[in-house]
Design a protein around this motif. Structure first.
Motif, PDB file in Angstrom:
ATOM      1  N   TYR A  74     -16.171 -22.253  26.508  1.00 27.43           N
ATOM      2  CA  TYR A  74     -16.110 -21.075  25.653  1.00 27.43           C
ATOM      3  C   TYR A  74     -16.740 -21.399  24.297  1.00 27.43           C
ATOM      4  N   PRO A  75     -17.288 -20.387  23.634  1.00 29.14           N
ATOM      5  CA  PRO A  75     -17.883 -20.653  22.323  1.00 29.14           C
ATOM      6  C   PRO A  75     -16.825 -20.990  21.282  1.00 29.14           C
ATOM      7  N   THR A  76     -17.214 -21.781  20.322  1.00 28.12           N
ATOM      8  CA  THR A  76     -16.356 -22.094  19.192  1.00 28.12           C
ATOM      9  C   THR A  76     -17.116 -21.786  17.910  1.00 28.12           C
ATOM     10  N   LYS A  77     -16.388 -21.642  16.829  1.00 29.75           N
ATOM     11  CA  LYS A  77     -17.006 -21.425  15.528  1.00 29.75           C
ATOM     12  C   LYS A  77     -16.493 -22.468  14.558  1.00 29.75           C
ATOM     13  N   VAL A  78     -17.239 -22.671  13.488  1.00 33.69           N
ATOM     14  CA  VAL A  78     -16.886 -23.672  12.491  1.00 33.69           C
ATOM     15  C   VAL A  78     -16.467 -22.950  11.219  1.00 33.69           C
ATOM     16  N   LEU A  79     -15.280 -23.299  10.740  1.00 35.03           N
ATOM     17  CA  LEU A  79     -14.754 -22.662   9.541  1.00 35.03           C
ATOM     18  C   LEU A  79     -14.580 -23.680   8.426  1.00 35.03           C
ATOM     19  N   ALA A  80     -14.592 -23.172   7.212  1.00 32.72           N
ATOM     20  CA  ALA A  80     -14.287 -24.009   6.059  1.00 32.72           C
ATOM     21  C   ALA A  80     -12.795 -24.257   6.029  1.00 32.72           C
ATOM     22  N   GLY A  81     -12.399 -25.517   6.004  1.00 32.46           N
ATOM     23  CA  GLY A  81     -10.998 -25.875   5.851  1.00 32.46           C
ATOM     24  C   GLY A  81     -10.702 -26.083   4.382  1.00 32.46           C
ATOM     25  N   TYR A 123     -23.372 -18.612   5.596  1.00 31.06           N
ATOM     26  CA  TYR A 123     -21.953 -18.493   5.909  1.00 31.06           C
ATOM     27  C   TYR A 123     -21.555 -17.024   5.979  1.00 31.06           C
ATOM     28  N   ARG A 124     -20.335 -16.772   6.456  1.00 37.01           N
ATOM     29  CA  ARG A 124     -19.800 -15.414   6.495  1.00 37.01           C
ATOM     30  C   ARG A 124     -18.371 -15.434   5.966  1.00 37.01           C
ATOM     31  N   HIS A 125     -18.076 -14.516   5.080  1.00 40.25           N
ATOM     32  CA  HIS A 125     -16.719 -14.374   4.546  1.00 40.25           C
ATOM     33  C   HIS A 125     -16.049 -13.180   5.209  1.00 40.25           C
ATOM     34  N   GLY A 126     -15.018 -13.452   6.019  1.00 35.39           N
ATOM     35  CA  GLY A 126     -14.317 -12.370   6.698  1.00 35.39           C
ATOM     36  C   GLY A 126     -15.245 -11.566   7.590  1.00 35.39           C
ATOM     37  N   VAL A 174     -19.008 -21.556  -3.877  1.00 36.12           N
ATOM     38  CA  VAL A 174     -19.550 -20.655  -2.862  1.00 36.12           C
ATOM     39  C   VAL A 174     -18.504 -20.247  -1.830  1.00 36.12           C
ATOM     40  N   LEU A 175     -17.766 -21.217  -1.317  1.00 38.39           N
ATOM     41  CA  LEU A 175     -16.927 -20.993  -0.138  1.00 38.39           C
ATOM     42  C   LEU A 175     -15.457 -20.838  -0.481  1.00 38.39           C
ATOM     43  N   GLU A 176     -14.749 -20.176   0.438  1.00 39.44           N
ATOM     44  CA  GLU A 176     -13.296 -20.117   0.421  1.00 39.44           C
ATOM     45  C   GLU A 176     -12.792 -20.612   1.777  1.00 39.44           C
ATOM     46  N   PRO A 177     -11.597 -21.212   1.817  1.00 33.70           N
ATOM     47  CA  PRO A 177     -11.055 -21.628   3.111  1.00 33.70           C
ATOM     48  C   PRO A 177     -11.037 -20.463   4.096  1.00 33.70           C
ATOM     49  N   GLY A 178     -11.494 -20.716   5.309  1.00 40.47           N
ATOM     50  CA  GLY A 178     -11.561 -19.674   6.325  1.00 40.47           C
ATOM     51  C   GLY A 178     -12.927 -19.055   6.486  1.00 40.47           C
ATOM     52  N   ASP A 179     -13.842 -19.290   5.544  1.00 37.12           N
ATOM     53  CA  ASP A 179     -15.207 -18.784   5.700  1.00 37.12           C
ATOM     54  C   ASP A 179     -15.874 -19.461   6.898  1.00 37.12           C
ATOM     55  N   GLN A 180     -16.674 -18.705   7.629  1.00 34.49           N
ATOM     56  CA  GLN A 180     -17.384 -19.264   8.782  1.00 34.49           C
ATOM     57  C   GLN A 180     -18.684 -19.905   8.329  1.00 34.49           C
ATOM     58  N   ARG A 192     -24.411 -14.464   4.684  1.00 33.75           N
ATOM     59  CA  ARG A 192     -25.117 -14.702   3.419  1.00 33.75           C
ATOM     60  C   ARG A 192     -25.740 -16.090   3.455  1.00 33.75           C
ATOM     61  N   THR A 193     -26.922 -16.218   2.888  1.00 33.87           N
ATOM     62  CA  THR A 193     -27.554 -17.517   2.733  1.00 33.87           C
ATOM     63  C   THR A 193     -27.750 -17.775   1.249  1.00 33.87           C
ATOM     64  N   VAL A 194     -27.165 -18.875   0.765  1.00 31.56           N
ATOM     65  CA  VAL A 194     -27.204 -19.162  -0.675  1.00 31.56           C
ATOM     66  C   VAL A 194     -27.719 -20.579  -0.891  1.00 31.56           C
ATOM     67  N   PRO A 195     -28.369 -20.823  -2.028  1.00 25.29           N
ATOM     68  CA  PRO A 195     -28.793 -22.187  -2.352  1.00 25.29           C
ATOM     69  C   PRO A 195     -27.619 -22.990  -2.911  1.00 25.29           C
ATOM     70  N   VAL A 196     -27.513 -24.241  -2.505  1.00 23.14           N
ATOM     71  CA  VAL A 196     -26.469 -25.140  -2.995  1.00 23.14           C
ATOM     72  C   VAL A 196     -27.116 -26.489  -3.289  1.00 23.14           C
ATOM     73  N   VAL A 197     -26.823 -27.037  -4.458  1.00 25.14           N
ATOM     74  CA  VAL A 197     -27.324 -28.363  -4.810  1.00 25.14           C
ATOM     75  C   VAL A 197     -26.227 -29.381  -4.513  1.00 25.14           C
ATOM     76  N   LEU A 198     -26.544 -30.351  -3.673  1.00 23.97           N
ATOM     77  CA  LEU A 198     -25.548 -31.335  -3.248  1.00 23.97           C
ATOM     78  C   LEU A 198     -25.171 -32.270  -4.390  1.00 23.97           C
ATOM     79  N   GLY A 199     -23.901 -32.658  -4.397  1.00 23.15           N
ATOM     80  CA  GLY A 199     -23.410 -33.591  -5.393  1.00 23.15           C
ATOM     81  C   GLY A 199     -23.406 -35.016  -4.868  1.00 23.15           C
ATOM     82  N   SER A 200     -22.713 -35.894  -5.611  1.00 25.50           N
ATOM     83  CA  SER A 200     -22.621 -37.312  -5.240  1.00 25.50           C
ATOM     84  C   SER A 200     -21.244 -37.610  -4.679  1.00 25.50           C
ATOM     85  N   ASN A 201     -21.211 -38.527  -3.714  1.00 23.88           N
ATOM     86  CA  ASN A 201     -19.937 -38.964  -3.155  1.00 23.88           C
ATOM     87  C   ASN A 201     -19.236 -39.918  -4.115  1.00 23.88           C
TER      88      ASN A 201
END
Length: 333
Positions: free
Chosen positions: A124-131, A180-183, A142-148, A188-197
């Motif tokens: 079955y298909p699965t989706k990936v959500l923001a935890g 990503y998708r909210h609810g 950009v994101l909230e928990p639960g966003d796809q 939406r496609t947005v630019p994000v600049v990655l940070g440092s670990n």
């Protein structure tokens, strides 16, 4: 007279003075194919299910707290229980309520992982959500928990590992395009600049913990009260697979087992396996599914007459049951 008083005093101390230990022993076992208190342990609504038979029992460990010296000694002498430092199970910095909440959350998380693993196994298909979204991270803007989470730079994100791998291709300061998708909102496609670990790794840091979830038009509900911890995941997954596929996965036999499971179906080791095997055998199980990481311990302490089946993944567990159903001997410890 003095000796009588001393004996009485020591008797009172032994009966009432608490000791800093808990007793671990066999806990209740539940058939994940059956019902508890008149409610199915696993109910699937909105999708065809198939008849099941026999048992796929999850197993537990009992933890007895607030022991007196004599009580602890009595349990230990019985040979059925083991004593462990209380602080291991009830850390002094946490309240009993906090510990209970953590155990309940671990159990709930295991249910979610079990559902996702079963869906993945069945195709079955699965989706990936923001935890969890790290405060102040690039994802936090950009994101909230639960966003796809749908894609990174146009590459589809099909599971949490895919997100990690794709982000890991870039360095701190690199821009990415996150879809990503909210609810129920449009993608939406947005630019994000990655940070440092923080640990200095050279890969870029997004700051979101991804989780997999089933993407299906039906609901799976697991109902089992007063149970905590993550070790029922494997048996929940097997019961879901059994209900959603024709035939009896266990061949109508009494199978028990244990094991934490992740969203991809990997089975992890757990604690207390000697107690779980004891209760499974007493309840009538003929075969016990053992996480690969527990095999050495299980082999040395298995009750007589209880067949062990070594499993490292959900796929290996279903294969073991296929072999047993056909009258063969599954891979063992």
């Amino acid at each position: 007279m003095t000796s009588v008083i001393l004996v009485a005093a020591f008797g009172l101390l032994g009966a009432f003075v608490p000791v800093p230990f808990v007793a671990l022993g066999p806990g209740p076992t539940y058939n994940t194919l059956g019902e508890e208190a008149g409610t199915p342990v696993i109910r699937i609504d909105g999708q065809r299910t198939y008849p099941t038979a026999g048992n796929l029992n999850m197993t537990t460990v009992s933890v007895t707290d607030h022991l007196s010296m004599l009580g602890a000694l009595g349990l230990w002498v019985s040979g059925r229980y083991a004593l462990a430092p209380r602080e291991v199970y009830y850390p002094p910095e946490k309240s009993e309520q906090q510990i209970e909440q953590e155990n309940t959350q671990a159990f709930n998380d295991s249910q979610t992982s079990a559902e996702t693993a079963a869906m993945h196994h069945l195709g079955y298909p699965t989706k990936v959500l923001a935890g969890q979204v790290v405060t102040g991270s690039p994802a936090d803007a950009v994101l909230e928990p639960g966003d796809q989470l749908i894609a990174v730079n146009g590459k589809p994100i099909t599971d949490p590992a895919a997100l990690q791998a794709e982000v890991g291709r870039y360095k701190p300061g690199d821009p990415i395009r996150l879809t990503y998708r909210h609810g129920a909102d449009p993608e939406r496609t947005v630019p994000v600049v990655l940070g440092s670990n923080a640990d200095g790794r050279p890969q870029g840091f997004l700051g979101v913990g991804a989780v997999g979830r089933p993407d299906v038009p039906f609901e799976i509900e697991i109902s089992l009260a007063d149970v905590g911890g993550p070790s029922a995941g494997l048996m929940f997954s097997l019961a879901i697979v059994d209900k959603l596929t024709p035939g009896e996965l266990n061949g109508g036999r009494f199978i028990a087992g244990t094991g934490e499971i992740d969203e991809t179906g990997k089975v992890g080791p757990i604690g207390g396996i000697p107690f779980k095997m004891t209760m499974a055998k007493e309840a009538g199980a003929t075969t016990f599914l053992v996480p690969a990481g527990n095999c050495a311990e299980a082999k040395s302490q298995a009750p007589d007459g209880l067949q062990l089946a070594r499993v490292g993944t959900l796929g290996e567990a279903t294969h073991a049951l296929d072999v047993i159903r056909e009258g063969g001997v599954p891979p063992s410890c």
